[in-house]
Design a protein around this motif. Structure first.
Motif, PDB file in Angstrom:
ATOM      1  N   UNK A 288       0.771  -1.199  -0.045  1.00 33.36           N
ATOM      2  CA  UNK A 288      -0.017  -0.045  -0.132  1.00 33.36           C
ATOM      3  C   UNK A 288       0.862   1.133   0.069  1.00 33.36           C
ATOM      4  N   UNK A 289       0.310   2.449   0.222  1.00 34.98           N
ATOM      5  CA  UNK A 289       0.860   3.829   0.326  1.00 34.98           C
ATOM      6  C   UNK A 289       1.669   4.017  -0.951  1.00 34.98           C
ATOM      7  N   UNK A 290       0.984   3.946  -2.167  1.00 36.24           N
ATOM      8  CA  UNK A 290       1.530   4.051  -3.554  1.00 36.24           C
ATOM      9  C   UNK A 290       0.255   4.512  -4.638  1.00 36.24           C
ATOM     10  N   UNK A 291       0.737   5.208  -5.295  1.00 35.38           N
ATOM     11  CA  UNK A 291      -0.274   5.289  -6.523  1.00 35.38           C
ATOM     12  C   UNK A 291      -1.550   6.100  -6.424  1.00 35.38           C
ATOM     13  N   UNK A 292      -1.734   6.752  -5.273  1.00 36.47           N
ATOM     14  CA  UNK A 292      -3.132   7.648  -4.897  1.00 36.47           C
ATOM     15  C   UNK A 292      -2.725   9.095  -4.710  1.00 36.47           C
ATOM     16  N   UNK A 293      -1.704   9.333  -3.703  1.00 36.86           N
ATOM     17  CA  UNK A 293      -1.274  10.635  -3.670  1.00 36.86           C
ATOM     18  C   UNK A 293       0.083  10.788  -3.861  1.00 36.86           C
ATOM     19  N   UNK A 294       0.505  11.570  -4.652  1.00 36.62           N
ATOM     20  CA  UNK A 294       1.990  11.934  -4.969  1.00 36.62           C
ATOM     21  C   UNK A 294       2.558  12.768  -3.975  1.00 36.62           C
TER      22      UNK A 294
END
Length: 340
Positions: A288-294
């Motif tokens: 997780x913690x990837x690909x949603x908010x830069x």
């Protein structure tokens, strides 16, 4: 450690990770300066992300409950997951807002919609809230949940004060590292150390605690949720296995890791996350913690690509560690039709 300044969130005895004013990792001290933070986060070149990238997955109708030995986990996006097992519905670090920022008009913006619409969520019993950064503690979402379901919000020390100051109806409970809390007659959660930090503004750095969670779900097995953490020397993950493992599933961050010289103290990359899976003795893991908010410099798909390359290099079957997109489900158990 030197006591400096008043703590508006927490007052308690000095410990091996609290100096009377601020929390810290005794074996992984933060060493970066403000100038280094500006250099890494504001001045470093960043890969360009798309303004919008819908996920090909959607969990449009999650079950109302999952019982027995079945375990079902839906990636909502970033660090938000719906964990369903042992008759409980648990959310990790719920964020349904469009930005993870102190203001609604600026700051990191969501490029992928949540994998479950808020209105499609089953009744939520418990929220596990790892720390107070804006991409994990979304006060607007927590107020919506409190108004709809009034779930218990289990969080590390000091974060309860932030939540209750925003909305007294949020049922926040605060605990220290290694403290356990009964979530039901079959499920217990223990707060575990993480290599990270906390802040909501410029003057409250490390004044609330941060953690991961080890969840003992009885016949459904043990689940580990890391929250945010660097790898360090890996000792905290070996300790989690010794105390609570091995684990059926580990939910581990794999993104927001560049530039590496700066981010390694607080965020692991996918290669380190595979090592964490092994140290935890986890049968499976989801990233997780990837690909949603830069939040950092790497490209949008770089974490998933690094994960795939690491698994191949270590001869680990790719189904053991999946980089979930929003709306994608990891499930195990005969009672669940989406078993994978």
């Amino acid at each position: 450690m030197t006591r400096r300044g008043r703590n508006p969130y927490y007052s308690g005895p000095v410990s091996d990770h609290f100096d009377g004013a601020r929390f810290y990792n005794p074996d992984h001290l933060w060493s970066k300066t403000t100038l280094e933070a500006i250099r890494a986060l504001a001045l470093a070149p960043k890969a360009k992300w798309p303004a919008r990238r819908p996920s090909p997955f959607a969990d449009a109708k999650p079950p109302s409950r999952v019982d027995g030995s079945a375990l079902r986990v839906t990636a909502v996006g970033h660090s938000t997951h719906l964990i369903q097992t042992a008759g409980l519905n648990i959310l990790t670090d719920p964020v349904w807002s469009n930005r993870c920022s102190p203001v609604s008009f600026a700051g990191p913006k969501r490029v992928t919609p949540p994998g479950i619409r808020f209105s499609d969520l089953p009744k939520i019993d418990v929220v596990l809230l790892s720390h107070n950064h804006y991409d994990h503690m979304d006060l607007a979402t927590l107020s919506r949940l409190a108004a709809r379901d009034r779930p218990r919000v289990v969080t590390p020390l000091g974060n309860d004060a932030i939540l209750k100051a925003h909305d007294p109806s949020i049922a926040a409970e605060a605990y220290d590292w290694r403290e356990s809390v009964e979530l039901s007659d079959r499920v217990r959660a223990t707060l575990t150390p993480a290599y990270h930090w906390s802040a909501r503004g410029v003057s409250d750095r490390r004044k609330a605690l941060w953690s991961g969670f080890a969840i003992d779900a009885g016949e459904a097995g043990n689940i580990y949720y890391a929250g945010d953490s660097g790898f360090g020397g890996g000792e905290i993950f070996s300790a989690a296995r010794a105390a609570h493992g091995p684990f059926r599933l580990a939910i581990l961050p794999i993104g927001a890791y560049e530039p590496r010289w700066f981010m390694k103290d607080q965020h692991m990359d996918a290669e380190e996350a595979v090592s964490v899976m092994e140290l935890l003795g986890a049968d499976h893991a989801v990233g997780c913690h990837w690909g949603v908010f830069q939040l950092t410099a790497e490209a949008i798909d770089a974490p998933a690509e690094l994960l795939a390359a690491t698994l191949k290099a270590r001869d680990i079957p790719p189904e053991r560690f999946r980089a979930l997109r929003p709306g994608e489900v990891w499930a195990s158990g005969e009672d669940d039709p989406s078993t994978s």
